[in-house]
Scaffold this motif. Structure first.
Motif, PDB file in Angstrom:
ATOM      1  N   PRO A 281       0.791  -1.237   0.000  1.00 55.84           N
ATOM      2  CA  PRO A 281       0.000   0.000   0.000  1.00 55.84           C
ATOM      3  C   PRO A 281       0.821   1.284   0.000  1.00 55.84           C
ATOM      4  CG  PRO A 281      -0.245  -1.189   2.086  1.00 55.84           C
ATOM      5  CD  PRO A 281       0.448  -2.109   1.142  1.00 55.84           C
ATOM      6  N   ASP A 282       2.047   1.228   0.504  1.00 51.67           N
ATOM      7  CA  ASP A 282       2.867   2.443   0.553  1.00 51.67           C
ATOM      8  C   ASP A 282       3.700   2.655  -0.709  1.00 51.67           C
ATOM      9  OD1 ASP A 282       1.906   3.016   3.076  1.00 51.67           O
ATOM     10  OD2 ASP A 282       3.574   2.017   4.112  1.00 51.67           O
ATOM     11  N   LYS A 283       3.617   1.738  -1.665  1.00 53.43           N
ATOM     12  CA  LYS A 283       4.458   1.833  -2.863  1.00 53.43           C
ATOM     13  C   LYS A 283       3.971   2.869  -3.879  1.00 53.43           C
ATOM     14  CE  LYS A 283       6.422  -1.058  -6.552  1.00 53.43           C
ATOM     15  NZ  LYS A 283       6.450  -2.412  -7.147  1.00 53.43           N
ATOM     16  N   PRO A 284       2.658   3.011  -4.143  1.00 51.46           N
ATOM     17  CA  PRO A 284       2.234   3.842  -5.281  1.00 51.46           C
ATOM     18  C   PRO A 284       2.522   5.328  -5.150  1.00 51.46           C
ATOM     19  CG  PRO A 284       0.529   2.253  -4.722  1.00 51.46           C
ATOM     20  CD  PRO A 284       1.535   2.197  -3.629  1.00 51.46           C
ATOM     21  N   LEU A 285       2.316   5.921  -3.961  1.00 51.37           N
ATOM     22  CA  LEU A 285       2.408   7.388  -3.857  1.00 51.37           C
ATOM     23  C   LEU A 285       3.786   7.931  -4.243  1.00 51.37           C
ATOM     24  CD1 LEU A 285       1.280  10.167  -3.237  1.00 51.37           C
ATOM     25  CD2 LEU A 285       1.751   9.740  -0.802  1.00 51.37           C
ATOM     26  N   PRO A 286       4.879   7.403  -3.714  1.00 58.30           N
ATOM     27  CA  PRO A 286       6.180   7.960  -4.125  1.00 58.30           C
ATOM     28  C   PRO A 286       6.427   7.834  -5.629  1.00 58.30           C
ATOM     29  CG  PRO A 286       6.425   6.605  -2.160  1.00 58.30           C
ATOM     30  CD  PRO A 286       5.034   6.393  -2.663  1.00 58.30           C
ATOM     31  N   ILE A 287       5.995   6.725  -6.217  1.00 52.52           N
ATOM     32  CA  ILE A 287       6.138   6.554  -7.671  1.00 52.52           C
ATOM     33  C   ILE A 287       5.304   7.599  -8.400  1.00 52.52           C
ATOM     34  CG2 ILE A 287       5.607   5.021  -9.614  1.00 52.52           C
ATOM     35  CD1 ILE A 287       6.314   2.670  -7.806  1.00 52.52           C
ATOM     36  N   ALA A 288       4.083   7.818  -7.923  1.00 50.24           N
ATOM     37  CA  ALA A 288       3.196   8.793  -8.578  1.00 50.24           C
ATOM     38  C   ALA A 288       3.783  10.199  -8.515  1.00 50.24           C
ATOM     39  CB  ALA A 288       1.815   8.765  -7.925  1.00 50.24           C
ATOM     40  N   VAL A 289       4.368  10.548  -7.378  1.00 52.32           N
ATOM     41  CA  VAL A 289       4.988  11.873  -7.231  1.00 52.32           C
ATOM     42  C   VAL A 289       6.148  12.026  -8.209  1.00 52.32           C
ATOM     43  CG1 VAL A 289       6.308  13.341  -5.659  1.00 52.32           C
ATOM     44  CG2 VAL A 289       4.251  12.167  -4.830  1.00 52.32           C
ATOM     45  N   ARG A 290       7.011  11.009  -8.267  1.00 53.22           N
ATOM     46  CA  ARG A 290       8.159  11.073  -9.176  1.00 53.22           C
ATOM     47  C   ARG A 290       7.717  11.106 -10.635  1.00 53.22           C
ATOM     48  NH1 ARG A 290      10.300   7.249  -5.303  1.00 53.22           N
ATOM     49  NH2 ARG A 290       9.751   5.495  -6.679  1.00 53.22           N
ATOM     50  N   THR A 291       6.671  10.320 -10.958  1.00 56.45           N
ATOM     51  CA  THR A 291       6.192  10.281 -12.341  1.00 56.45           C
ATOM     52  C   THR A 291       5.608  11.619 -12.758  1.00 56.45           C
ATOM     53  OG1 THR A 291       5.760   7.904 -12.183  1.00 56.45           O
ATOM     54  CG2 THR A 291       4.625   9.098 -13.938  1.00 56.45           C
ATOM     55  N   ARG A 292       4.856  12.245 -11.850  1.00 59.54           N
ATOM     56  CA  ARG A 292       4.289  13.561 -12.185  1.00 59.54           C
ATOM     57  C   ARG A 292       5.416  14.582 -12.410  1.00 59.54           C
ATOM     58  NH1 ARG A 292       2.624  16.320 -14.875  1.00 59.54           N
ATOM     59  NH2 ARG A 292       0.935  17.854 -14.831  1.00 59.54           N
ATOM     60  N   LYS A 293       6.444  14.513 -11.589  1.00 64.17           N
ATOM     61  CA  LYS A 293       7.599  15.415 -11.753  1.00 64.17           C
ATOM     62  C   LYS A 293       8.288  15.150 -13.074  1.00 64.17           C
ATOM     63  CE  LYS A 293      11.885  16.858  -9.466  1.00 64.17           C
ATOM     64  NZ  LYS A 293      12.796  16.614  -8.302  1.00 64.17           N
ATOM     65  N   PHE A 294       8.447  13.889 -13.434  1.00 57.56           N
ATOM     66  CA  PHE A 294       9.072  13.539 -14.707  1.00 57.56           C
ATOM     67  C   PHE A 294       8.252  14.082 -15.888  1.00 57.56           C
ATOM     68  CE2 PHE A 294       8.881  10.533 -18.294  1.00 57.56           C
ATOM     69  CZ  PHE A 294      10.109  10.818 -18.861  1.00 57.56           C
ATOM     70  N   LEU A 295       6.948  13.924 -15.839  1.00 61.40           N
ATOM     71  CA  LEU A 295       6.112  14.400 -16.943  1.00 61.40           C
ATOM     72  C   LEU A 295       6.167  15.919 -17.062  1.00 61.40           C
ATOM     73  CD1 LEU A 295       3.070  11.990 -16.572  1.00 61.40           C
ATOM     74  CD2 LEU A 295       4.832  11.952 -18.346  1.00 61.40           C
ATOM     75  N   ARG A 296       6.259  16.620 -15.934  1.00 56.03           N
ATOM     76  CA  ARG A 296       6.448  18.070 -15.989  1.00 56.03           C
ATOM     77  C   ARG A 296       7.769  18.413 -16.695  1.00 56.03           C
ATOM     78  NH1 ARG A 296       4.278  18.143 -10.538  1.00 56.03           N
ATOM     79  NH2 ARG A 296       2.133  18.920 -10.592  1.00 56.03           N
ATOM     80  N   SER A 297       8.799  17.600 -16.462  1.00 59.57           N
ATOM     81  CA  SER A 297      10.095  17.849 -17.107  1.00 59.57           C
ATOM     82  C   SER A 297      10.004  17.653 -18.624  1.00 59.57           C
ATOM     83  CB  SER A 297      11.174  16.942 -16.525  1.00 59.57           C
ATOM     84  OG  SER A 297      11.098  15.617 -17.025  1.00 59.57           O
ATOM     85  N   CYS A 298       8.980  16.901 -19.066  1.00 57.46           N
ATOM     86  CA  CYS A 298       8.741  16.708 -20.510  1.00 57.46           C
ATOM     87  C   CYS A 298       7.874  17.838 -21.084  1.00 57.46           C
ATOM     88  CB  CYS A 298       8.033  15.372 -20.762  1.00 57.46           C
ATOM     89  SG  CYS A 298       8.985  13.910 -20.308  1.00 57.46           S
ATOM     90  N   GLY A 299       7.345  18.695 -20.194  1.00 57.95           N
ATOM     91  CA  GLY A 299       6.490  19.785 -20.626  1.00 57.95           C
ATOM     92  C   GLY A 299       5.025  19.563 -20.415  1.00 57.95           C
ATOM     93  N   ALA A 300       4.671  18.413 -19.798  1.00 54.82           N
ATOM     94  CA  ALA A 300       3.254  18.067 -19.640  1.00 54.82           C
ATOM     95  C   ALA A 300       2.747  18.397 -18.232  1.00 54.82           C
ATOM     96  CB  ALA A 300       3.043  16.588 -19.915  1.00 54.82           C
TER      97      ALA A 300
END
Length: 300
Positions: A281-300
């Protein structure tokens, strides 16, 4: 700084929290999903399996609105390649999901073909290749579904190529698109599933751009995928091996996919889906935060 992808609306889905079923003790409660998807910085969500989130429109509207969220789509599974006898069961499911999707102000219904192989047991349920007659049932059935969903609920269907279904490889996806009416049926391009089945998402967007109605953002670990292919592993166990991985560690590169989608010049949802069922249960949130940051770095 990357150029702004101003036509791309990024979101996430229960799938990225390890949710595959309406009710399962190994999944996080829906309240936690909504809280964490908000915390991770997403504005848009999908409904996920019907019954996971509240199905009362008033209650669900309250729950998402007070968290600043909006709904982009609902999802159904169907086996229309089996012919007209499948219609009633399909439409019964559509009726539940599409009504809630419409009530939430969303405009899309993601349609996933039924699996030919059981995603848990690997039992072969049907031949992996359709006959010509079955292709006819599939394409005509999807056109009928597109027409009736639009007429009844005001939604557009987007068909989702998916591993271990009959719409999976580049050959099958192109055959499906060539045989269906673009006014009635378009595609939910899942970048992970398409790569899993050997397809090139950028090429598909550049070739069939007018048919891309929706995106799911996902990556595949090529090393794990090689083992999956070699061993004939079905999709469910492949996910448990980690075949769908956290961006940007896999394929395809999402930056070029998003750029190609932006260049279509239309507004598109791009919903993150990292299959992780089951997961801690504690795995998804940190991944989601990092993924959102990564997508922002792509311009999204």
């Amino acid at each position: 700084m990357p150029s702004a992808l101003d036509r791309i609306r990024v979101g996430s889905a229960p799938d990225s929290w390890g949710v595959w079923f309406p009710d399962d003790p190994r999944q996080v409660p829906w309240e936690r999903f909504l809280d964490e998807v908000t915390e991770a910085g997403y504005d848009w969500i999908e409904l996920g399996p019907y019954g996971y989130l509240p199905t009362d429109p008033a209650r669900l509207t309250d729950e998402v609105t007070r968290r600043g969220l909006k709904v982009s789509a609902g999802t159904i599974f169907c086996g229309l390649h089996r012919g007209p006898a499948e219609w009633d069961a399909t439409w019964e499911q559509v009726g539940r999901v599409a009504a809630l999707t419409q009530a939430m102000g969303a405009k899309h219904l993601v349609v996933i073909p039924s699996f030919w192989r059981d995603d848990k047991t690997a039992e072969i349920l049907e031949p992996p290749e359709l006959t010509g007659e079955q292709w006819g049932h599939l394409t005509r059935g999807m056109e009928r579904l597109g027409r009736e969903v639009r007429d009844t609920y005001g939604l557009d269907i987007v068909v989702h190529p998916h591993a271990d279904t009959h719409i999976d490889t580049e050959e099958h996806v192109e055959r499906f698109l060539d045989a269906t009416d673009s006014d009635l049926v378009n595609l939910c391009l899942d970048t992970g599933h398409y790569a899993y089945c050997g397809g090139d998402s950028v090429k598909l967007i550049e070739t069939y751009g007018e048919r891309i109605g929706y995106l799911h953002l996902k990556q595949v670990d090529p090393d794990i995928l090689a083992g999956v292919r070699e061993g004939g592993v079905p999709f469910g166990p492949a996910v448990q091996r980690g075949v769908m991985c956290e961006p940007p560690g896999g394929v395809p590169e999402l930056g070029p996919v998003l750029t190609a989608a932006q260049e279509l010049g239309v507004d598109l949802f791009a919903i993150v889906e990292q299959d992780m069922y089951p997961c801690e249960p504690d795995k998804p949130l940190p991944i989601a935060v990092r993924t959102r940051k990564f997508l922002r770095s792509c311009g999204a």
